[in-house]
Design a protein around this motif. Structure first.
Motif, PDB file in Angstrom:
ATOM      1  N   THR A   1       0.804   4.147 -18.596  1.00 44.15           N
ATOM      2  CA  THR A   1       0.256   5.111 -17.300  1.00 44.15           C
ATOM      3  C   THR A   1       0.312   4.043 -16.089  1.00 44.15           C
ATOM      4  O   THR A   1       0.362   4.260 -15.438  1.00 44.15           O
ATOM      5  CB  THR A   1      -0.640   5.632 -17.912  1.00 44.15           C
TER       6      THR A   1
ATOM      7  N   LEU B   1       1.148   4.348 -12.651  1.00 42.25           N
ATOM      8  CA  LEU B   1       0.117   4.823 -11.319  1.00 42.25           C
ATOM      9  C   LEU B   1       0.907   3.708 -10.571  1.00 42.25           C
ATOM     10  O   LEU B   1       0.138   3.689  -8.876  1.00 42.25           O
ATOM     11  CB  LEU B   1      -1.030   5.245 -11.793  1.00 42.25           C
ATOM     12  N   LEU B   2       0.808   2.086 -10.358  1.00 40.45           N
ATOM     13  CA  LEU B   2       0.410   0.736  -9.830  1.00 40.45           C
ATOM     14  C   LEU B   2       2.246   1.669  -9.462  1.00 40.45           C
ATOM     15  O   LEU B   2       2.117   0.391  -7.741  1.00 40.45           O
ATOM     16  CB  LEU B   2       0.866  -0.269 -10.743  1.00 40.45           C
TER      17      LEU B   2
ATOM     18  N   LEU C   1       4.075   3.714  -8.735  1.00 41.36           N
ATOM     19  CA  LEU C   1       3.834   4.935  -7.338  1.00 41.36           C
ATOM     20  C   LEU C   1       2.920   4.389  -6.207  1.00 41.36           C
ATOM     21  O   LEU C   1       2.698   4.735  -5.454  1.00 41.36           O
ATOM     22  CB  LEU C   1       3.165   5.761  -8.416  1.00 41.36           C
ATOM     23  N   GLY C   2       1.881   4.099  -6.837  1.00 45.62           N
ATOM     24  CA  GLY C   2       0.719   3.173  -5.645  1.00 45.62           C
ATOM     25  C   GLY C   2       1.579   2.584  -4.469  1.00 45.62           C
ATOM     26  O   GLY C   2       1.398   2.634  -3.367  1.00 45.62           O
ATOM     27  N   GLY C   3       2.157   1.768  -4.622  1.00 48.27           N
ATOM     28  CA  GLY C   3       2.790   0.512  -4.228  1.00 48.27           C
ATOM     29  C   GLY C   3       3.601   1.297  -3.100  1.00 48.27           C
ATOM     30  O   GLY C   3       4.338   0.946  -2.069  1.00 48.27           O
TER      31      GLY C   3
ATOM     32  N   SER D   1       4.095   4.098  -2.576  1.00 48.67           N
ATOM     33  CA  SER D   1       3.298   4.743  -1.615  1.00 48.67           C
ATOM     34  C   SER D   1       2.569   4.510  -0.867  1.00 48.67           C
ATOM     35  O   SER D   1       2.617   5.159   0.371  1.00 48.67           O
ATOM     36  CB  SER D   1       2.256   5.640  -2.297  1.00 48.67           C
ATOM     37  N   TRP D   2       1.929   3.022  -0.641  1.00 48.09           N
ATOM     38  CA  TRP D   2       1.803   2.801   0.734  1.00 48.09           C
ATOM     39  C   TRP D   2       2.076   2.266   1.033  1.00 48.09           C
ATOM     40  O   TRP D   2       2.487   1.930   3.024  1.00 48.09           O
ATOM     41  CB  TRP D   2       0.847   1.270  -0.250  1.00 48.09           C
ATOM     42  N   CYS D   3       3.566   1.448   1.230  1.00 50.11           N
ATOM     43  CA  CYS D   3       4.750   1.436   1.764  1.00 50.11           C
ATOM     44  C   CYS D   3       5.185   2.257   2.367  1.00 50.11           C
ATOM     45  O   CYS D   3       5.580   1.738   3.500  1.00 50.11           O
ATOM     46  CB  CYS D   3       6.053  -0.061   0.504  1.00 50.11           C
TER      47      CYS D   3
ATOM     48  N   TYR E   1       3.504   5.248   3.706  1.00 49.36           N
ATOM     49  CA  TYR E   1       2.720   4.812   4.699  1.00 49.36           C
ATOM     50  C   TYR E   1       3.095   4.351   5.333  1.00 49.36           C
ATOM     51  O   TYR E   1       2.608   4.409   7.085  1.00 49.36           O
ATOM     52  CB  TYR E   1       1.244   5.617   3.425  1.00 49.36           C
TER      53      TYR E   1
END
Length: 54
Positions: free
Chosen positions: A21, A25-26, A28-30, A32-34, A36
């Motif tokens: 998990t 999350l790491l 997906l977060g990365g 999403s940040w890219c 953005y």
């Protein structure tokens, strides 16, 4: 040298689910940040770069 026999019963342990998990999350977060940052860069109101006349 085998320290202990591995018994696999077809399920992951709670620690494995926690790590899985966290990694999902790491990632997906990365991503999403890219995404953005890419959107923010395209929407910036910077001056357009024009080619130099030679």
């Amino acid at each position: 040298m085998l320290l202990a026999e591995i018994e696999y019963n077809g399920q992951l342990s709670a620690a494995a689910y926690t790590i899985l998990t966290g990694m999902v999350l790491l990632i997906l977060g990365g991503l999403s940040w890219c995404f953005y940052r890419a959107l923010k860069a395209t929407n910036s109101s910077g001056d357009e770069q024009l080619p130099d006349d030679e």
